[in-house]
Motif scaffolding. Sequence first.
Motif, PDB file in Angstrom:
ATOM      1  N   ARG A 165       0.840  -1.197   0.000  1.00 51.91           N
ATOM      2  CA  ARG A 165       0.000   0.000   0.000  1.00 51.91           C
ATOM      3  C   ARG A 165       0.877   1.249   0.000  1.00 51.91           C
ATOM      4  NH1 ARG A 165      -2.176  -1.509   5.662  1.00 51.91           N
ATOM      5  NH2 ARG A 165      -0.579  -0.753   7.094  1.00 51.91           N
ATOM      6  N   ASP A 166       0.288   2.377  -0.353  1.00 53.20           N
ATOM      7  CA  ASP A 166       0.997   3.658  -0.320  1.00 53.20           C
ATOM      8  C   ASP A 166       1.333   4.006   1.125  1.00 53.20           C
ATOM      9  OD1 ASP A 166       0.477   3.626  -2.984  1.00 53.20           O
ATOM     10  OD2 ASP A 166      -1.040   5.215  -2.953  1.00 53.20           O
ATOM     11  N   THR A 167       2.596   4.324   1.375  1.00 53.43           N
ATOM     12  CA  THR A 167       3.058   4.513   2.753  1.00 53.43           C
ATOM     13  C   THR A 167       3.983   5.726   2.852  1.00 53.43           C
ATOM     14  OG1 THR A 167       3.009   2.113   3.057  1.00 53.43           O
ATOM     15  CG2 THR A 167       4.213   3.409   4.703  1.00 53.43           C
ATOM     16  N   PRO A 168       3.745   6.607   3.826  1.00 56.00           N
ATOM     17  CA  PRO A 168       4.686   7.717   4.048  1.00 56.00           C
ATOM     18  C   PRO A 168       6.073   7.180   4.422  1.00 56.00           C
ATOM     19  CG  PRO A 168       2.630   8.085   5.221  1.00 56.00           C
ATOM     20  CD  PRO A 168       2.594   6.670   4.745  1.00 56.00           C
ATOM     21  N   LEU A 169       7.094   7.789   3.855  1.00 55.80           N
ATOM     22  CA  LEU A 169       8.472   7.409   4.178  1.00 55.80           C
ATOM     23  C   LEU A 169       8.908   8.194   5.407  1.00 55.80           C
ATOM     24  CD1 LEU A 169      10.013   7.369   0.600  1.00 55.80           C
ATOM     25  CD2 LEU A 169       9.755   5.399   2.100  1.00 55.80           C
ATOM     26  N   VAL A 170       8.802   7.583   6.564  1.00 58.44           N
ATOM     27  CA  VAL A 170       9.140   8.233   7.826  1.00 58.44           C
ATOM     28  C   VAL A 170      10.401   7.598   8.391  1.00 58.44           C
ATOM     29  CG1 VAL A 170       8.378   8.805  10.152  1.00 58.44           C
ATOM     30  CG2 VAL A 170       6.725   8.737   8.288  1.00 58.44           C
ATOM     31  N   TYR A 171      11.424   8.421   8.606  1.00 55.63           N
ATOM     32  CA  TYR A 171      12.682   7.957   9.182  1.00 55.63           C
ATOM     33  C   TYR A 171      12.724   8.391  10.641  1.00 55.63           C
ATOM     34  CZ  TYR A 171      14.170   7.034   4.410  1.00 55.63           C
ATOM     35  OH  TYR A 171      14.265   6.540   3.131  1.00 55.63           O
ATOM     36  N   ASP A 172      13.034   7.438  11.514  1.00 53.56           N
ATOM     37  CA  ASP A 172      12.985   7.673  12.958  1.00 53.56           C
ATOM     38  C   ASP A 172      14.376   7.538  13.555  1.00 53.56           C
ATOM     39  OD1 ASP A 172      12.665   6.601  15.900  1.00 53.56           O
ATOM     40  OD2 ASP A 172      10.771   7.574  15.408  1.00 53.56           O
ATOM     41  N   TYR A 173      14.753   8.504  14.396  1.00 50.37           N
ATOM     42  CA  TYR A 173      16.077   8.499  15.020  1.00 50.37           C
ATOM     43  C   TYR A 173      15.931   8.803  16.513  1.00 50.37           C
ATOM     44  CZ  TYR A 173      17.239   9.110  10.126  1.00 50.37           C
ATOM     45  OH  TYR A 173      17.309   8.941   8.762  1.00 50.37           O
ATOM     46  N   THR A 174      16.710   8.097  17.300  1.00 47.97           N
ATOM     47  CA  THR A 174      16.715   8.335  18.746  1.00 47.97           C
ATOM     48  C   THR A 174      17.704   9.449  19.070  1.00 47.97           C
ATOM     49  OG1 THR A 174      16.163   6.035  19.210  1.00 47.97           O
ATOM     50  CG2 THR A 174      17.109   7.312  21.003  1.00 47.97           C
ATOM     51  N   GLY A 175      17.246  10.436  19.810  1.00 43.11           N
ATOM     52  CA  GLY A 175      18.112  11.548  20.173  1.00 43.11           C
ATOM     53  C   GLY A 175      17.854  12.000  21.597  1.00 43.11           C
ATOM     54  N   PHE A 176      18.467  13.102  21.979  1.00 46.69           N
ATOM     55  CA  PHE A 176      18.245  13.672  23.306  1.00 46.69           C
ATOM     56  C   PHE A 176      18.310  15.188  23.215  1.00 46.69           C
ATOM     57  CE2 PHE A 176      22.734  12.741  22.857  1.00 46.69           C
ATOM     58  CZ  PHE A 176      23.364  13.866  23.330  1.00 46.69           C
ATOM     59  N   VAL A 177      17.611  15.814  24.149  1.00 44.84           N
ATOM     60  CA  VAL A 177      17.479  17.270  24.150  1.00 44.84           C
ATOM     61  C   VAL A 177      18.721  17.903  24.768  1.00 44.84           C
ATOM     62  CG1 VAL A 177      16.077  19.210  24.953  1.00 44.84           C
ATOM     63  CG2 VAL A 177      14.974  17.045  24.320  1.00 44.84           C
ATOM     64  N   GLN A 178      19.181  18.973  24.134  1.00 44.27           N
ATOM     65  CA  GLN A 178      20.308  19.752  24.642  1.00 44.27           C
ATOM     66  C   GLN A 178      19.906  21.225  24.708  1.00 44.27           C
ATOM     67  OE1 GLN A 178      23.557  19.115  21.912  1.00 44.27           O
ATOM     68  NE2 GLN A 178      24.494  17.583  23.224  1.00 44.27           N
ATOM     69  N   TYR A 221       8.128  -3.150   9.033  1.00 40.22           N
ATOM     70  CA  TYR A 221       9.293  -2.685   8.285  1.00 40.22           C
ATOM     71  C   TYR A 221       8.879  -2.500   6.836  1.00 40.22           C
ATOM     72  CZ  TYR A 221      12.711  -3.786  11.955  1.00 40.22           C
ATOM     73  OH  TYR A 221      13.438  -3.823  13.109  1.00 40.22           O
ATOM     74  N   MET A 222       9.410  -1.462   6.216  1.00 42.28           N
ATOM     75  CA  MET A 222       9.247  -1.304   4.783  1.00 42.28           C
ATOM     76  C   MET A 222      10.351  -2.101   4.091  1.00 42.28           C
ATOM     77  SD  MET A 222       9.027   2.220   2.572  1.00 42.28           S
ATOM     78  CE  MET A 222       7.656   2.805   3.568  1.00 42.28           C
ATOM     79  N   LEU A 252      15.740  -4.174   4.343  1.00 40.89           N
ATOM     80  CA  LEU A 252      14.718  -3.412   5.056  1.00 40.89           C
ATOM     81  C   LEU A 252      14.963  -1.915   4.959  1.00 40.89           C
ATOM     82  CD1 LEU A 252      14.422  -5.580   8.293  1.00 40.89           C
ATOM     83  CD2 LEU A 252      13.078  -5.748   6.193  1.00 40.89           C
ATOM     84  N   GLY A 253      13.867  -1.172   4.884  1.00 42.89           N
ATOM     85  CA  GLY A 253      13.913   0.275   4.903  1.00 42.89           C
ATOM     86  C   GLY A 253      13.485   0.806   6.259  1.00 42.89           C
ATOM     87  N   PRO A 254      12.896   1.976   6.304  1.00 46.03           N
ATOM     88  CA  PRO A 254      12.484   2.559   7.593  1.00 46.03           C
ATOM     89  C   PRO A 254      11.340   1.776   8.220  1.00 46.03           C
ATOM     90  CG  PRO A 254      11.714   3.908   5.770  1.00 46.03           C
ATOM     91  CD  PRO A 254      12.627   2.888   5.177  1.00 46.03           C
ATOM     92  N   SER A 255      11.206   1.898   9.529  1.00 44.29           N
ATOM     93  CA  SER A 255      10.102   1.253  10.239  1.00 44.29           C
ATOM     94  C   SER A 255       8.841   2.113  10.120  1.00 44.29           C
ATOM     95  CB  SER A 255      10.458   1.046  11.709  1.00 44.29           C
ATOM     96  OG  SER A 255      10.736   2.290  12.329  1.00 44.29           O
TER      97      SER A 255
END
Length: 382
Positions: free
Chosen positions: A38-51, A332-333, A324-327
Amino acid sequence: MAAALAATFVLSVAGCGQKQQQGGNQATLVKTMKVIKRDTPLVYDYTGFVQAQQEMELKAQVSGQITAKYFKGGDNVSAGQTLYAIDQRTYQANVLNAQAGLANARAALANAALNAERYSTLYAQNAISKQVLDNAIMQRDQAQASVNAQEAILENAQINMTDTSVSAPFSGRIDTTALEVGNYVTAGQTTLAKISNTDPVFVQFSIAEPEYLKLSGSHDNSGAASLDNLTVVLSDGSTYDLKGTVAEVNRGINDNTGTMTVKALFRNPAHRLLPGMFAHVQATAGTKKDALLIPMRAVVELMYKKFVYIVGSDNKVTMKEVTLGPSVGRFYMVEGGLTGDETIVVEGTGKIRQGAQVNPQPMTEADLDTTVDNSATAGKKQ
């Protein structure tokens, strides 16, 4: 009797062998799902922290005892706001002493200047020698140098006097470990408090080189550049209501990880984002038409490669390597290895091997919320 016992043993062994063979041919119960297309938004997710955008340790510039504190730990303070007062008595005395020294030096300079002017007139009348005039001019210049030195001493004393009042260098929040009244501080060494600017803030994360190159030329569905319209998801699952933009990119790629460090800037007027918080940064690179999606739990990792079990028409499974692509949520895509027509094993992967006979039980996306993959547990029991 011996012959009878031998015959019984042979029959028992044969019987066990037949049971084992029958058991080996039994199909393993697994749960399966068709690959989703199906048509799916390509969303890339990264873990970070606030500075904090700005953060510093507020150090005393003069030595002495803290005589006053004008804030509470955790307060938001404004640039230029007075925070501390340090005992001024010694520094007041130094200013007065420097002022007296400067007055003496200026008086000496005035006298030396008059002498130099007087001797210059006498020399023009041939009343004194050149050496006498030169000495007068030299004394005048020395007196001027003394005035300059005393002015510097006074200026330094005045700076120290000013530094007995400690102000906030920028607007931000003070920590709760700040020193209290009565503590003795040493110039350049004692940290009075820590202050950080929390509006705006940075969210720092790492991104792989190929993904950075892809996102730097991509746009989301609204037409905004992917790296200029970032979303933050907080640890409680809530989505921060303001968008961010990439503000700083490290000078190069980390040789060990192949990633680069990126800092995204987010406005924080309500001070909801605090330094040290964990956050997920999400970047959207448009929508992929007819994207192939598989449940995360269906993926098996072997030797740093990703595989899925495909169920054939004969109910035998085949291992297939996938890229695999982005989750995307629980999925998984898939970017390579599948065509989209396959049926894959979602639960029970720990109980089967290449070529195993299975008894497939179809499941839906809704079942992913209510079922638990017990394949790892089953494998341990076996």
